[in-house]
Design a protein around this motif. Structure first.
Motif, PDB file in Angstrom:
ATOM      1  N   GLU A  99       3.269   0.268  -4.168  1.00 34.64           N
ATOM      2  CA  GLU A  99       2.242   0.524  -3.167  1.00 34.64           C
ATOM      3  C   GLU A  99       0.940   0.907  -3.866  1.00 34.64           C
ATOM      4  O   GLU A  99       0.934   1.747  -4.767  1.00 34.64           O
ATOM      5  CB  GLU A  99       2.698   1.666  -2.243  1.00 34.64           C
ATOM      6  CG  GLU A  99       1.721   2.045  -1.161  1.00 34.64           C
ATOM      7  CD  GLU A  99       1.522   0.980  -0.093  1.00 34.64           C
ATOM      8  OE1 GLU A  99       0.483   1.021   0.567  1.00 34.64           O
ATOM      9  OE2 GLU A  99       2.409   0.111   0.068  1.00 34.64           O
ATOM     10  N   PRO A 100      -0.175   0.293  -3.483  1.00 34.97           N
ATOM     11  CA  PRO A 100      -1.464   0.669  -4.102  1.00 34.97           C
ATOM     12  C   PRO A 100      -1.780   2.149  -3.873  1.00 34.97           C
ATOM     13  O   PRO A 100      -1.408   2.711  -2.850  1.00 34.97           O
ATOM     14  CB  PRO A 100      -2.490  -0.202  -3.360  1.00 34.97           C
ATOM     15  CG  PRO A 100      -1.701  -1.300  -2.741  1.00 34.97           C
ATOM     16  CD  PRO A 100      -0.326  -0.754  -2.491  1.00 34.97           C
ATOM     17  N   ARG A 101      -2.454   2.736  -4.830  1.00 37.20           N
ATOM     18  CA  ARG A 101      -2.888   4.124  -4.692  1.00 37.20           C
ATOM     19  C   ARG A 101      -4.245   4.116  -3.998  1.00 37.20           C
ATOM     20  O   ARG A 101      -5.287   4.187  -4.633  1.00 37.20           O
ATOM     21  CB  ARG A 101      -2.959   4.794  -6.061  1.00 37.20           C
ATOM     22  CG  ARG A 101      -1.603   4.881  -6.745  1.00 37.20           C
ATOM     23  CD  ARG A 101      -1.671   5.557  -8.090  1.00 37.20           C
ATOM     24  NE  ARG A 101      -2.589   4.842  -8.999  1.00 37.20           N
ATOM     25  CZ  ARG A 101      -3.339   5.432  -9.933  1.00 37.20           C
ATOM     26  NH1 ARG A 101      -3.291   6.731 -10.109  1.00 37.20           N
ATOM     27  NH2 ARG A 101      -4.126   4.718 -10.700  1.00 37.20           N
ATOM     28  N   TRP A 102      -4.230   4.004  -2.669  1.00 36.83           N
ATOM     29  CA  TRP A 102      -5.446   3.893  -1.888  1.00 36.83           C
ATOM     30  C   TRP A 102      -6.332   5.117  -2.056  1.00 36.83           C
ATOM     31  O   TRP A 102      -5.848   6.224  -2.267  1.00 36.83           O
ATOM     32  CB  TRP A 102      -5.113   3.712  -0.399  1.00 36.83           C
ATOM     33  CG  TRP A 102      -4.330   2.479  -0.120  1.00 36.83           C
ATOM     34  CD1 TRP A 102      -3.021   2.418   0.268  1.00 36.83           C
ATOM     35  CD2 TRP A 102      -4.772   1.127  -0.218  1.00 36.83           C
ATOM     36  NE1 TRP A 102      -2.621   1.117   0.417  1.00 36.83           N
ATOM     37  CE2 TRP A 102      -3.686   0.299   0.127  1.00 36.83           C
ATOM     38  CE3 TRP A 102      -5.981   0.525  -0.561  1.00 36.83           C
ATOM     39  CZ2 TRP A 102      -3.770  -1.094   0.134  1.00 36.83           C
ATOM     40  CZ3 TRP A 102      -6.067  -0.856  -0.553  1.00 36.83           C
ATOM     41  CH2 TRP A 102      -4.968  -1.644  -0.204  1.00 36.83           C
ATOM     42  N   LEU A 103      -7.628   4.913  -1.945  1.00 40.06           N
ATOM     43  CA  LEU A 103      -8.572   6.023  -1.975  1.00 40.06           C
ATOM     44  C   LEU A 103      -8.561   6.713  -0.622  1.00 40.06           C
ATOM     45  O   LEU A 103      -8.533   6.051   0.414  1.00 40.06           O
ATOM     46  CB  LEU A 103      -9.991   5.509  -2.253  1.00 40.06           C
ATOM     47  CG  LEU A 103     -10.201   4.724  -3.551  1.00 40.06           C
ATOM     48  CD1 LEU A 103     -11.653   4.272  -3.658  1.00 40.06           C
ATOM     49  CD2 LEU A 103      -9.787   5.533  -4.763  1.00 40.06           C
ATOM     50  N   ASP A 104      -8.583   8.038  -0.645  1.00 41.34           N
ATOM     51  CA  ASP A 104      -8.703   8.744   0.633  1.00 41.34           C
ATOM     52  C   ASP A 104     -10.179   8.679   1.058  1.00 41.34           C
ATOM     53  O   ASP A 104     -11.030   8.149   0.343  1.00 41.34           O
ATOM     54  CB  ASP A 104      -8.167  10.180   0.548  1.00 41.34           C
ATOM     55  CG  ASP A 104      -8.948  11.099  -0.380  1.00 41.34           C
ATOM     56  OD1 ASP A 104     -10.174  10.917  -0.525  1.00 41.34           O
ATOM     57  OD2 ASP A 104      -8.330  12.021  -0.947  1.00 41.34           O
ATOM     58  N   GLU A 105     -10.497   9.226   2.200  1.00 45.53           N
ATOM     59  CA  GLU A 105     -11.853   9.102   2.737  1.00 45.53           C
ATOM     60  C   GLU A 105     -12.912   9.708   1.812  1.00 45.53           C
ATOM     61  O   GLU A 105     -13.961   9.108   1.567  1.00 45.53           O
ATOM     62  CB  GLU A 105     -11.930   9.741   4.124  1.00 45.53           C
ATOM     63  CG  GLU A 105     -13.245   9.455   4.822  1.00 45.53           C
ATOM     64  CD  GLU A 105     -13.274   9.947   6.268  1.00 45.53           C
ATOM     65  OE1 GLU A 105     -14.382  10.040   6.802  1.00 45.53           O
ATOM     66  OE2 GLU A 105     -12.194  10.243   6.842  1.00 45.53           O
TER      67      GLU A 105
END
Length: 162
Positions: free
Chosen positions: A6-12
């Motif tokens: 799973e990609p390590r998405w950026l939080d807001e």
């Protein structure tokens, strides 16, 4: 697809910070380019001349120069050709091994660089430094140094200082 990570998405907050870094980088570069464009010199040309001027004897191997300015050897060669046509640099064979090519700043190139340096530094100050405290800017530089080191190849790390 099994085993996909799973990609390590950026939080807001990270996304906002990343976009600010990206935009700021573009805007600072545009400001530096505009200042030099008024003198019919590109930022890439100025950067090459500047790096060569700071090297011992105002000469630097083309391969080392490409690593330093983070450009392909081909792109550096094209930029060097433009500068050479203007009489600002000269390419000479390396005295160390005869195979490499060294870029040398000419006396005319040094004069041009001395005239452009105040233009360039003022664009850097107006676009970036005037909006940060000295401490913030120095801290930013240290942070970016870590990023540079983390993104270099092992060969570059061994041969080139940050």
């Amino acid at each position: 697809m099994t085993g996909a990570v799973e990609p390590r998405w950026l939080d807001e907050e990270e996304q906002h910070a990343w976009r600010a870094v990206l935009r700021a980088g573009h805007l600072v570069r545009l400001a530096m380019e505009a200042a030099l464009d008024a003198h019919d010199v590109s930022l890439g040309e100025y950067e090459l001349m500047s790096m060569v001027s700071e090297a011992p004897g105002m000469r630097m191997r083309m391969a080392a120069l490409a690593e330093l300015v983070v450009q392909s050897r081909s792109r550096v060669s094209h930029t060097a050709s433009r500068l050479e046509r203007r009489g600002w640099v000269q390419r000479v064979p390396s005295v160390e091994d005869g195979r490499g090519v060294v870029l040398v700043l000419t006396p005319e190139g040094r004069e041009v660089l001395e005239a452009l340096a105040p233009v360039h530094v003022e664009s850097v100050r107006a676009a970036l430094l005037d909006h940060l405290t000295r401490e913030e800017f120095l801290a930013y530089g240290e942070l970016m140094k870590r990023v540079v080191l983390a993104n270099r190849t092992s060969d570059e790390q061994a041969t080139d200082a940050v």
